[in-house]
Design a protein around this motif. Structure first.
Motif, PDB file in Angstrom:
ATOM      1  N   ASP A 138      -7.238  18.883   8.870  1.00 29.33           N
ATOM      2  CA  ASP A 138      -7.536  17.768   7.969  1.00 29.33           C
ATOM      3  C   ASP A 138      -7.740  16.503   8.806  1.00 29.33           C
ATOM      4  OD1 ASP A 138      -7.633  15.749   6.121  1.00 29.33           O
ATOM      5  OD2 ASP A 138      -5.787  16.297   5.062  1.00 29.33           O
ATOM      6  N   PRO A 139      -8.940  15.893   8.794  1.00 24.44           N
ATOM      7  CA  PRO A 139      -9.170  14.709   9.634  1.00 24.44           C
ATOM      8  C   PRO A 139      -8.328  13.507   9.222  1.00 24.44           C
ATOM      9  CG  PRO A 139     -11.018  15.063   8.138  1.00 24.44           C
ATOM     10  CD  PRO A 139     -10.149  16.281   8.044  1.00 24.44           C
ATOM     11  N   GLY A 140      -7.793  13.504   8.000  1.00 23.96           N
ATOM     12  CA  GLY A 140      -6.986  12.375   7.553  1.00 23.96           C
ATOM     13  C   GLY A 140      -5.502  12.635   7.633  1.00 23.96           C
ATOM     14  N   VAL A 141      -5.087  13.621   8.434  1.00 18.75           N
ATOM     15  CA  VAL A 141      -3.686  14.024   8.434  1.00 18.75           C
ATOM     16  C   VAL A 141      -2.777  12.899   8.918  1.00 18.75           C
ATOM     17  CG1 VAL A 141      -3.804  15.040  10.745  1.00 18.75           C
ATOM     18  CG2 VAL A 141      -2.096  15.850   9.114  1.00 18.75           C
ATOM     19  N   ASP A 142      -3.224  12.117   9.901  1.00 22.35           N
ATOM     20  CA  ASP A 142      -2.380  11.034  10.409  1.00 22.35           C
ATOM     21  C   ASP A 142      -2.139   9.972   9.345  1.00 22.35           C
ATOM     22  OD1 ASP A 142      -2.173  12.260  12.865  1.00 22.35           O
ATOM     23  OD2 ASP A 142      -3.893  11.197  13.721  1.00 22.35           O
ATOM     24  N   ILE A 143      -3.197   9.661   8.567  1.00 19.57           N
ATOM     25  CA  ILE A 143      -3.050   8.669   7.495  1.00 19.57           C
ATOM     26  C   ILE A 143      -2.133   9.203   6.411  1.00 19.57           C
ATOM     27  CG2 ILE A 143      -4.303   7.390   5.715  1.00 19.57           C
ATOM     28  CD1 ILE A 143      -6.696   7.339   7.551  1.00 19.57           C
ATOM     29  N   ARG A 144      -2.304  10.481   6.057  1.00 14.44           N
ATOM     30  CA  ARG A 144      -1.456  11.072   5.016  1.00 14.44           C
ATOM     31  C   ARG A 144       0.008  11.075   5.447  1.00 14.44           C
ATOM     32  NH1 ARG A 144      -4.586  13.552   1.203  1.00 14.44           N
ATOM     33  NH2 ARG A 144      -6.734  14.042   1.802  1.00 14.44           N
ATOM     34  N   ARG A 145       0.229  11.380   6.732  1.00 12.21           N
ATOM     35  CA  ARG A 145       1.614  11.427   7.214  1.00 12.21           C
ATOM     36  C   ARG A 145       2.224  10.028   7.210  1.00 12.21           C
ATOM     37  NH1 ARG A 145       0.663  13.978  11.654  1.00 12.21           N
ATOM     38  NH2 ARG A 145       1.155  16.063  10.853  1.00 12.21           N
ATOM     39  N   GLU A 146       1.424   9.043   7.596  1.00 15.60           N
ATOM     40  CA  GLU A 146       1.928   7.670   7.625  1.00 15.60           C
ATOM     41  C   GLU A 146       2.259   7.161   6.228  1.00 15.60           C
ATOM     42  OE1 GLU A 146       0.306   3.198   8.864  1.00 15.60           O
ATOM     43  OE2 GLU A 146      -0.700   5.001   9.620  1.00 15.60           O
ATOM     44  N   GLN A 147       1.425   7.564   5.238  1.00 20.91           N
ATOM     45  CA  GLN A 147       1.624   7.104   3.866  1.00 20.91           C
ATOM     46  C   GLN A 147       2.547   8.007   3.058  1.00 20.91           C
ATOM     47  OE1 GLN A 147      -2.355   6.852   2.298  1.00 20.91           O
ATOM     48  NE2 GLN A 147      -2.767   4.876   3.272  1.00 20.91           N
ATOM     49  N   GLY A 148       2.949   9.136   3.644  1.00 14.62           N
ATOM     50  CA  GLY A 148       3.812  10.057   2.914  1.00 14.62           C
ATOM     51  C   GLY A 148       3.104  10.780   1.788  1.00 14.62           C
ATOM     52  N   ARG A 149       1.804  11.005   1.932  1.00 12.36           N
ATOM     53  CA  ARG A 149       1.017  11.681   0.899  1.00 12.36           C
ATOM     54  C   ARG A 149       0.794  13.130   1.340  1.00 12.36           C
ATOM     55  NH1 ARG A 149      -4.190   8.175  -0.197  1.00 12.36           N
ATOM     56  NH2 ARG A 149      -4.454   9.811  -1.756  1.00 12.36           N
ATOM     57  N   PHE A 150       1.615  14.049   0.805  1.00 11.72           N
ATOM     58  CA  PHE A 150       1.586  15.434   1.219  1.00 11.72           C
ATOM     59  C   PHE A 150       1.158  16.343   0.069  1.00 11.72           C
ATOM     60  CE2 PHE A 150       5.239  13.530   3.676  1.00 11.72           C
ATOM     61  CZ  PHE A 150       4.517  13.357   4.859  1.00 11.72           C
ATOM     62  N   LEU A 151       0.878  17.598   0.404  1.00 15.02           N
ATOM     63  CA  LEU A 151       0.716  18.658  -0.586  1.00 15.02           C
ATOM     64  C   LEU A 151       2.048  19.387  -0.690  1.00 15.02           C
ATOM     65  CD1 LEU A 151      -2.766  20.038   0.531  1.00 15.02           C
ATOM     66  CD2 LEU A 151      -2.282  18.416  -1.298  1.00 15.02           C
ATOM     67  N   TYR A 152       2.348  19.901  -1.862  1.00 20.16           N
ATOM     68  CA  TYR A 152       3.668  20.495  -2.091  1.00 20.16           C
ATOM     69  C   TYR A 152       3.522  21.939  -2.568  1.00 20.16           C
ATOM     70  CZ  TYR A 152       5.275  15.702  -1.659  1.00 20.16           C
ATOM     71  OH  TYR A 152       5.529  14.446  -1.184  1.00 20.16           O
ATOM     72  N   PHE A 153       4.307  22.829  -1.951  1.00 21.03           N
ATOM     73  CA  PHE A 153       4.296  24.239  -2.300  1.00 21.03           C
ATOM     74  C   PHE A 153       5.734  24.739  -2.393  1.00 21.03           C
ATOM     75  CE2 PHE A 153       0.241  23.430  -0.369  1.00 21.03           C
ATOM     76  CZ  PHE A 153      -0.654  24.172  -1.110  1.00 21.03           C
ATOM     77  N   GLN A 154       5.930  25.769  -3.181  1.00 22.97           N
ATOM     78  CA  GLN A 154       7.243  26.390  -3.272  1.00 22.97           C
ATOM     79  C   GLN A 154       7.347  27.510  -2.238  1.00 22.97           C
ATOM     80  OE1 GLN A 154       8.376  27.367  -7.269  1.00 22.97           O
ATOM     81  NE2 GLN A 154       7.828  25.333  -8.060  1.00 22.97           N
ATOM     82  N   PRO A 155       8.575  27.944  -1.918  1.00 21.61           N
ATOM     83  CA  PRO A 155       8.755  28.907  -0.824  1.00 21.61           C
ATOM     84  C   PRO A 155       7.943  30.192  -0.996  1.00 21.61           C
ATOM     85  CG  PRO A 155      10.863  27.918  -1.384  1.00 21.61           C
ATOM     86  CD  PRO A 155       9.886  27.430  -2.405  1.00 21.61           C
ATOM     87  N   ASP A 156       7.744  30.669  -2.233  1.00 21.12           N
ATOM     88  CA  ASP A 156       7.001  31.924  -2.396  1.00 21.12           C
ATOM     89  C   ASP A 156       5.485  31.719  -2.308  1.00 21.12           C
ATOM     90  OD1 ASP A 156       6.584  30.581  -4.744  1.00 21.12           O
ATOM     91  OD2 ASP A 156       7.174  32.229  -6.064  1.00 21.12           O
ATOM     92  N   GLU A 157       5.068  30.505  -2.006  1.00 25.05           N
ATOM     93  CA  GLU A 157       3.634  30.228  -1.881  1.00 25.05           C
ATOM     94  C   GLU A 157       3.213  29.997  -0.435  1.00 25.05           C
ATOM     95  OE1 GLU A 157       2.332  28.092  -5.968  1.00 25.05           O
ATOM     96  OE2 GLU A 157       3.636  26.870  -4.686  1.00 25.05           O
ATOM     97  N   ILE A 158       4.124  30.276   0.492  1.00 25.54           N
ATOM     98  CA  ILE A 158       3.793  30.162   1.919  1.00 25.54           C
ATOM     99  C   ILE A 158       4.291  31.403   2.647  1.00 25.54           C
ATOM    100  CG2 ILE A 158       3.867  27.635   1.850  1.00 25.54           C
ATOM    101  CD1 ILE A 158       6.645  29.346   3.714  1.00 25.54           C
ATOM    102  N   ALA A 159       3.700  31.654   3.830  1.00 31.47           N
ATOM    103  CA  ALA A 159       4.146  32.724   4.703  1.00 31.47           C
ATOM    104  C   ALA A 159       4.424  32.129   6.063  1.00 31.47           C
ATOM    105  CB  ALA A 159       3.091  33.831   4.796  1.00 31.47           C
ATOM    106  N   PRO A 160       5.645  32.274   6.594  1.00 35.37           N
ATOM    107  CA  PRO A 160       5.959  31.662   7.892  1.00 35.37           C
ATOM    108  C   PRO A 160       5.129  32.283   9.014  1.00 35.37           C
ATOM    109  CG  PRO A 160       7.942  32.395   6.739  1.00 35.37           C
ATOM    110  CD  PRO A 160       6.786  32.985   6.030  1.00 35.37           C
ATOM    111  N   LEU A 161       4.678  31.426   9.939  1.00 40.94           N
ATOM    112  CA  LEU A 161       3.967  31.892  11.109  1.00 40.94           C
ATOM    113  C   LEU A 161       4.880  31.851  12.343  1.00 40.94           C
ATOM    114  CD1 LEU A 161       0.467  30.258  10.612  1.00 40.94           C
ATOM    115  CD2 LEU A 161       1.176  32.598  10.112  1.00 40.94           C
ATOM    116  N   GLU A 162       5.961  31.052  12.268  1.00 39.80           N
ATOM    117  CA  GLU A 162       6.927  30.965  13.354  1.00 39.80           C
ATOM    118  C   GLU A 162       8.166  30.283  12.840  1.00 39.80           C
ATOM    119  OE1 GLU A 162       5.411  26.829  15.417  1.00 39.80           O
ATOM    120  OE2 GLU A 162       4.520  28.713  16.075  1.00 39.80           O
ATOM    121  N   ASP A 163       9.286  30.455  13.515  1.00 40.44           N
ATOM    122  CA  ASP A 163      10.511  29.748  13.147  1.00 40.44           C
ATOM    123  C   ASP A 163      10.395  28.280  13.495  1.00 40.44           C
ATOM    124  OD1 ASP A 163      11.707  31.952  12.143  1.00 40.44           O
ATOM    125  OD2 ASP A 163      12.836  32.442  13.957  1.00 40.44           O
ATOM    126  N   ALA A 164      11.130  27.453  12.746  1.00 47.60           N
ATOM    127  CA  ALA A 164      11.145  26.018  13.067  1.00 47.60           C
ATOM    128  C   ALA A 164      11.858  25.809  14.390  1.00 47.60           C
ATOM    129  CB  ALA A 164      11.848  25.241  11.964  1.00 47.60           C
TER     130      ALA A 164
END
Length: 473
Positions: free
Chosen positions: A447-473
């Motif tokens: 997303d080319p606007g990711v830095d602006i979204r992060r600065e403004q706190g404008r995120f997309l929201y998903f519940q745990p069953d709507e994602i698949a982990p690619l790696e541990d935090a």
């Protein structure tokens, strides 16, 4: 007794409300782009149209308005009323022929405008005034007539030569206004006021295929009513006191809605409008003039009107004098006036000191909750930390910094989620709602606007069953 002219003090009280009433009267009179040829100006006058009874019987329109509201008049009070409406007059365009006769044409070209056939609206008023005591029983009925008529206006070119004329024809209008009052049951000295406005014209179409346009010259267009008390007050129909709530609910209003009008805080004037309004409606002080489009989009209309081509402006000027005024307004509006239309916030108030402290017994007794922080603020609860919290998904720890694969579930209704299916994203925070649910705030990779979204706190929201982990935090 009734009068043909309102008392001066009543006319003054109606002055503030008249600005709003003018907007109601001319609502949709001529719409952007203000040309008779525009599709939206082919079907006009949708509010407050009282048609002749014979036409109402064969159409879905009505010939009567009924207003009911409560009032608390003082001893010796008088009630003043004023019916206002538009009388549609049909304008045709005629060109001067070489033999000196005039012929009707579809348009007449002039250097500054193009004249075309059009239905103009002439403002009509029916005032009446009566003692409150006269309204009980049979009440007061005032019939009125507006005679048929024909007028011609010569049209000259830029050199002053006669090139044509406008012919305006008005049909006869007949109607009546009736005011009655009755006492309410109970200990309160209040009256129920009933005001009816009726079109009593005897016109009926000679042609069985006649359409609505044929009935409009015989109709009361944009009809609305002013009501004013010389002493006493009306009861709000929107927010009545508890003692009047039942009586207000029993009032029967047909095709109109009465609201308190005039200066805020006053209750001696009512505007019964065919458009639903709130108590004490007002025109925005920034509005530079009538644009006939409901007033909420003045900035857009002014900019779009100024951007019309010269030919489009010529057609608008020839459509109606009010349309010509709109064109002139847009072309001559100073930048500082246009700037005022960009928006205004009226809900702010000056803060001169700290607000009152909440009582101690209202502070929620929740473990970890700091009383100086709102309950909905994540900082209010030390037991949660959106940045450091982790959850387990498919055996993997997921938290801020984790890469995940997005797979929106069936519960989601946003069609845009289809474009996120299979995309990778970074988790920015783990959030817990008050119902115990968990939500992951994410930003999409690429997303080319990711830095602006992060600065403004404008995120997309998903519940745990709507994602698949690619790696541990």
């Amino acid at each position: 007794m009734t009068t043909s002219v309102l008392p001066d003090e009543t006319a003054d009280r109606f002055a503030t409300a008249r600005q709003v009433a003018d907007a109601v009267l001319f609502e949709g009179y001529v719409l952007y782009p203000y040309r008779a040829s525009a599709a939206k100006n082919k079907l006009r006058w949708q509010f407050g149209v009282l048609v002749p009874p014979h036409w109402g019987a064969r159409s879905a329109e009505h010939s009567l308005q009924r207003t009911e509201c409560l009032m608390e008049p003082r001893s010796g009070a008088r009630l003043s009323a004023e019916l206002r409406f538009l009388h549609a007059q049909r304008r045709s365009v005629q060109r001067l022929c070489p033999d000196g006769e005039f012929e009707t044409v579809a348009e007449l070209e002039l250097p500054d405008r193009v004249l075309v056939p059009w239905d103009e609206g002439v403002e009509e008023r029916v005032p009446l005034d009566a003692e409150i005591s006269r309204l009980t029983g049979e009440g007061v009925t005032v019939p009125f007539t507006r005679p048929a008529g024909e007028e011609t206006e010569p049209v000259h070119d830029a050199d002053g030569r006669l090139v044509g004329r406008l012919v305006r024809r008005r049909a006869e209008l007949r109607g009546r206004v009736r005011l009655t009052a009755s006492e309410l049951d109970g200990p309160y000295a209040a009256l129920r006021l009933t005001a009816t406005v009726e079109n009593t014209s005897g016109w009926q179409p000679e042609d069985t295929d006649a359409d609505r346009d044929a009935a409009l010259p015989h109709s009361l267009v944009g009809a609305h009513l002013f009501l004013g008390l010389s002493a006493g007050s009306f009861v709000s129909m929107t927010d009545p006191p508890e003692w009047a709530a039942g009586a207000v609910a029993a009032c029967r209003n047909e095709h109109v809605w009465p609201v308190l009008a005039g200066d805020s805080g006053c209750a001696d004037v009512v505007l019964s409008s065919p458009i639903i309004l709130e108590d004490h409606p007002a025109i925005a002080p920034e509005s530079p003039g009538a644009l006939y489009d409901a007033l909420e989009i003045d900035e857009i209309l002014a900019l779009r009107t100024a951007a019309l081509t010269d030919q489009e402006k010529r057609e608008a000027r020839g459509t109606d004098p009010r349309a010509a005024e709109v064109i002139e307004l847009a072309d001559t509006m100073p930048p500082e006036v246009l700037e005022r239309l960009h928006g205004a916030v009226r809900a702010l108030r000056e803060v001169t000191g700290p607000g009152p402290a909440a009582p101690d017994d209202l502070t929620p007794d929740v473990p970890g909750l700091r009383p100086d922080t709102p309950w909905w603020d994540p900082e209010s609860d030390r037991s949660v930390d959106p940045v450091r919290d982790r959850i387990t998904v498919d055996g993997h720890a997921v938290g801020a910094g984790s890469r995940v694969l997005l797979r929106p579930g069936l519960r989601r209704t946003d069609a845009q989620d289809l474009f996120l299916q299979g995309r990778t994203a970074h988790v920015e925070a783990v959030l817990h709602d008050v119902d115990g649910g968990v939500h992951l705030a994410v930003t999409v990779e690429g997303d080319p606007g990711v830095d602006i979204r992060r600065e403004q706190g404008r995120f997309l929201y998903f519940q745990p069953d709507e994602i698949a982990p690619l790696e541990d935090a």
